[in-house]
Design an enzyme around this catalytic site. Structure first.
Site, short mmCIF file in Angstrom:
data_model
loop_
_atom_site.label_atom_id
_atom_site.label_comp_id
_atom_site.label_asym_id
_atom_site.label_seq_id
_atom_site.Cartn_x
_atom_site.Cartn_y
_atom_site.Cartn_z
N HIS A 226 -21.48 -40.11 2.44
CA HIS A 226 -21.67 -38.81 1.81
C HIS A 226 -20.89 -37.66 2.47
O HIS A 226 -20.66 -36.62 1.84
CB HIS A 226 -23.18 -38.49 1.83
N SER B 33 -31.23 -34.43 -7.99
CA SER B 33 -29.87 -34.01 -8.30
C SER B 33 -29.44 -34.50 -9.67
O SER B 33 -29.75 -35.63 -10.04
CB SER B 33 -28.92 -34.58 -7.25
N PRO C 126 -25.22 -42.30 -0.97
CA PRO C 126 -25.72 -42.61 -2.31
C PRO C 126 -25.11 -43.91 -2.85
O PRO C 126 -24.05 -44.34 -2.41
CB PRO C 126 -25.24 -41.42 -3.16
N TYR D 264 -24.73 -34.14 7.83
CA TYR D 264 -24.27 -35.53 7.81
C TYR D 264 -24.03 -36.13 9.19
O TYR D 264 -24.48 -37.23 9.47
CB TYR D 264 -22.98 -35.64 6.97
N1 COA Z 1 -28.67 -23.76 -25.10
C1 COA Z 1 -27.84 -24.75 -25.52
N2 COA Z 1 -27.07 -25.49 -24.67
C2 COA Z 1 -27.20 -25.23 -23.36
C3 COA Z 1 -28.07 -24.24 -22.86
C4 COA Z 1 -28.83 -23.49 -23.80
N3 COA Z 1 -29.68 -22.53 -23.41
N4 COA Z 1 -27.98 -24.21 -21.52
C5 COA Z 1 -27.07 -25.17 -21.18
N5 COA Z 1 -26.61 -25.77 -22.30
C6 COA Z 1 -25.60 -26.82 -22.37
C7 COA Z 1 -24.39 -26.54 -21.49
O1 COA Z 1 -23.45 -25.76 -22.19
C8 COA Z 1 -23.88 -27.93 -21.20
O2 COA Z 1 -23.18 -28.39 -22.34
P1 COA Z 1 -22.20 -29.68 -22.30
O3 COA Z 1 -23.08 -30.87 -22.39
O4 COA Z 1 -21.38 -29.50 -23.51
O5 COA Z 1 -21.43 -29.60 -21.03
C9 COA Z 1 -25.15 -28.75 -21.09
O6 COA Z 1 -26.14 -28.03 -21.84
C10 COA Z 1 -25.63 -28.95 -19.66
O7 COA Z 1 -26.05 -27.73 -19.10
P2 COA Z 1 -27.26 -27.67 -18.06
O8 COA Z 1 -28.21 -28.76 -18.33
O9 COA Z 1 -27.79 -26.29 -18.03
O10 COA Z 1 -26.61 -28.07 -16.69
P3 COA Z 1 -25.27 -27.64 -16.03
O11 COA Z 1 -24.18 -28.50 -16.56
O12 COA Z 1 -25.08 -26.16 -16.06
O13 COA Z 1 -25.57 -28.12 -14.54
C11 COA Z 1 -26.29 -27.98 -12.29
C12 COA Z 1 -26.50 -27.48 -13.72
C13 COA Z 1 -27.20 -27.23 -11.35
C14 COA Z 1 -26.61 -29.47 -12.21
C15 COA Z 1 -24.78 -27.74 -11.93
O14 COA Z 1 -24.50 -26.36 -11.96
C16 COA Z 1 -24.43 -28.20 -10.54
O15 COA Z 1 -24.48 -27.43 -9.60
N6 COA Z 1 -24.05 -29.49 -10.41
C17 COA Z 1 -23.65 -30.07 -9.14
C18 COA Z 1 -24.75 -30.94 -8.61
C19 COA Z 1 -24.27 -31.74 -7.45
O16 COA Z 1 -23.37 -31.40 -6.72
N7 COA Z 1 -24.90 -32.89 -7.26
C20 COA Z 1 -24.44 -33.82 -6.28
C21 COA Z 1 -25.40 -34.26 -5.30
S1 COA Z 1 -24.77 -35.64 -4.40
#
Ligand code: COA
Length: 519
Positions: free
Chosen positions: A236, A447, A131, A118
């Site tokens: 950011h 993201s 963003p 940054y």
């Molecule tokens: N079967 C059924 N449900 C599933 C599944 C499966 N195989 N795998 C995941 N799911 C469900 C999860 O339980 C979750 O349920 P919810 O809606 O009740 O919470 C949902 O699906 C979402 O899961 P998924 O799509 O796998 O994503 P995640 O929430 O684990 O997120 C990342 C993944 C990588 C986005 C997250 O770990 C992360 O790091 N986020 C931060 C990103 C960030 O900082 N961005 C900012 C940039 S400025």
């Protein structure tokens, strides 16, 4: 992007910068539910970010390069990596240095990361770093409604700030593990002072206000339109999207609460018009800034798309991670447009660790390459395609798990490079290799930023010939923001958005038409 004249810009300047009105009398007094020290107790209980094993990162780096490199290019990189990690070599030395740093700091990466990602970055923060957020359309359509909403919004932000100050903000969890809450404590208490040799982020909760006569870039700006269109824009350096979106969720819910007419306990002072002393020199600077801002905005193509055919419930019903499903659709869309795979960045949260920020999920894998190459190949059976899709999704999920547990490769490689700089030794050849540049040239920078509110975050591409893609998977639809630069002939945001929609629909059709083994 946000410099639209007819909008009211609400600056949330809670940090007492140089001579601005101190907003303390607007903030509710600290409540009786204050839990003194709760934040620090929580923070100190979090694990430290690990330094991954050297050989693991070297091996995983080569694996990550496979889908984006030619075989002969990779041969040279393999040789460099072998030299780098040989016993007693420079890799081992830097690794030891990093491990020592890790044992002496709360987080071996965080300070370097803020500096490199940054503060040292010399491009304008607008588009290239900060963003934006598009909020759902608000329920008013005139000036009166606009002012009323802006006032409620400010009250909502102050309500959130009170929770931070009271240490009553609920701790967040991921997979049952508590997350680092530090970003919340930075975001409304710090500002960026540009123009110094190294920009500075000042945390006002921990230090005195910045000296007068220095331009302070506030972390937050809200844009409240007269027509009910609203948005936000943030700097950011102190935080990632998720804490910002949590704040937005809180604020939007707050503005929707029925108003309870409350007369203030002490009479409030009448609002005073602020008079700005704009000298000809300042006016010229403002005109120049306006001109360059308009040029930047004109070169940006930002497409906000609501994919309304299904949301995260569909992949979930098929026992698939929605995030992995969307990422594979992006891989397919890009491959269909360019007939090649590209270096792809997806942010992964490192907030399971103290002061954790992000690492990179490299969504282009050998498994995703096999999947996208097979998808439109008419000689392949659907059962084979769905099998390849399953493998690609599994590879993505496994990279995600590795990244959020601090075992991904990108921040480790950066750390090894920074350690060389710190030790004043020449930067190892692996970092001068064209493969490293290629690996960091993210044609797709992506993201997931989920929210309760039906909003979407947006950001610019990180390379001139790339795309920025941010998405918010809601239950029954997905909000996307796809960006590209108008000046680049190679890219076209409208085409990528269309290709993405097609890929999501085609993947659903494949899933629904083809029985498959459990993923
Ligand atoms: N079967 C059924 N449900 C599933 C599944 C499966 N195989 N795998 C995941 N799911 C469900 C999860 O339980 C979750 O349920 P919810 O809606 O009740 O919470 C949902 O699906 C979402 O899961 P998924 O799509 O796998 O994503 P995640 O929430 O684990 O997120 C990342 C993944 C990588 C986005 C997250 O770990 C992360 O790091 N986020 C931060 C990103 C960030 O900082 N961005 C900012 C940039 S400025």
């Amino acid at each position: 992007m946000w410099a639209v004249c007819s909008r009211v810009m609400v600056k949330v300047g809670l940090a007492k910068p140089h001579g601005l009105v101190n907003p303390c009398h607007l903030v509710k007094p600290v409540s009786a539910t204050r839990v003194t020290g709760r934040y620090l107790t929580h923070q100190s209980g979090l694990p430290c970010l690990p330094v991954p094993p050297l050989q693991q990162t070297c091996d995983r780096y080569i694996t990550a390069l496979e889908p984006i490199m030619e075989v002969d290019e990779l041969k040279h990189t393999r040789e460099l990596m072998e030299e780098f990690q040989k016993p007693g070599g420079v890799g081992e030395r830097l690794q030891k240095g990093l491990e020592k740093r890790a044992s002496n700091t709360k987080n071996w990466l965080s300070e370097w990361w803020v500096q490199v990602a940054y503060l040292d970055y010399r491009m304008p923060v607008v588009i290239h770093s900060s963003p934006g957020l598009v909020l759902p359309r608000m329920d008013y359509s005139d000036k009166q409604g606009q002012i009323r909403f802006a006032a409620k919004l400010i009250a909502g932000v102050l309500d959130f700030k009170t929770m931070i100050d009271n240490e009553t903000l609920p701790v967040e969890y991921l997979g049952g593990k508590p997350l680092c809450m530090n970003q919340y404590y930075e975001v409304l208490s710090s500002c960026r002072i540009p123009g110094l040799k190294r920009d500075t982020v000042v945390n006002h909760a921990k230090s005195s206000p910045p000296p007068k006569h220095i331009t302070v870039v506030h972390n937050f700006q809200f844009i409240v339109g007269e027509d009910g269109m609203c948005g936000a824009n943030y700097e950011h350096a102190p935080a990632e999207g998720p804490p910002i979106v949590a704040l937005i969720d809180h604020v939007v819910e707050y503005t929707r609460k029925p108003e309870t007419a409350q007369s203030p306990k002490v009479p409030l002072p009448m609002p005073q018009k602020l008079h700005f002393n704009i000298t000809p020199e300042i006016k010229k600077d403002i005109e120049e800034a306006k001109h360059s801002m308009n040029k930047l905005a004109q070169d940006l193509d930002m497409r906000v798309m609501v994919f309304s055919h299904f949301g995260k419930n569909l992949p979930k019903a098929h026992k698939i991670s929605p995030d992995a499903f969307i990422q594979m659709a992006l891989q397919l869309a890009y491959y269909r447009m360019y007939q090649r795979c590209c270096s792809t960045y997806e942010s992964a949260s490192l907030r399971m660790f103290r002061l954790g920020r992000t690492d990179t999920i490299r969504s282009a894998s050998s498994a995703s390459a096999a999947f996208v190459k097979a998808f439109d190949d008419h000689s392949r059976q659907n059962t084979e395609k769905v099998d390849l899709m399953g493998k690609a999704i599994k590879a993505h999920k496994s990279y995600t798990n590795m990244a959020i547990s601090g075992q991904a490769i990108d921040r480790h490689l950066l750390g090894l490079k920074m350690q060389a700089v710190e030790d004043k030794i020449s930067v190892p050849d692996i970092f001068k290799d064209s493969a490293y540049n290629k690996a960091l040239h993210y044609h797709l920078s992506t993201s997931q930023v989920p929210s309760k509110t039906d909003c979407v975050m947006c950001f610019g591409p990180v390379v001139p010939n790339g795309y920025g893609v941010c998405y918010n998977p809601m239950n029954d639809h997905i909000n996307f923001a796809v960006s590209s630069f108008n000046g680049c002939k190679e890219t076209n945001g409208a085409l990528l958005a269309q290709a993405l929609e097609d890929a999501l629909l085609d993947m659903r059709t494949l899933l629904e038409q083809t029985p498959r083994a459990k993923l």
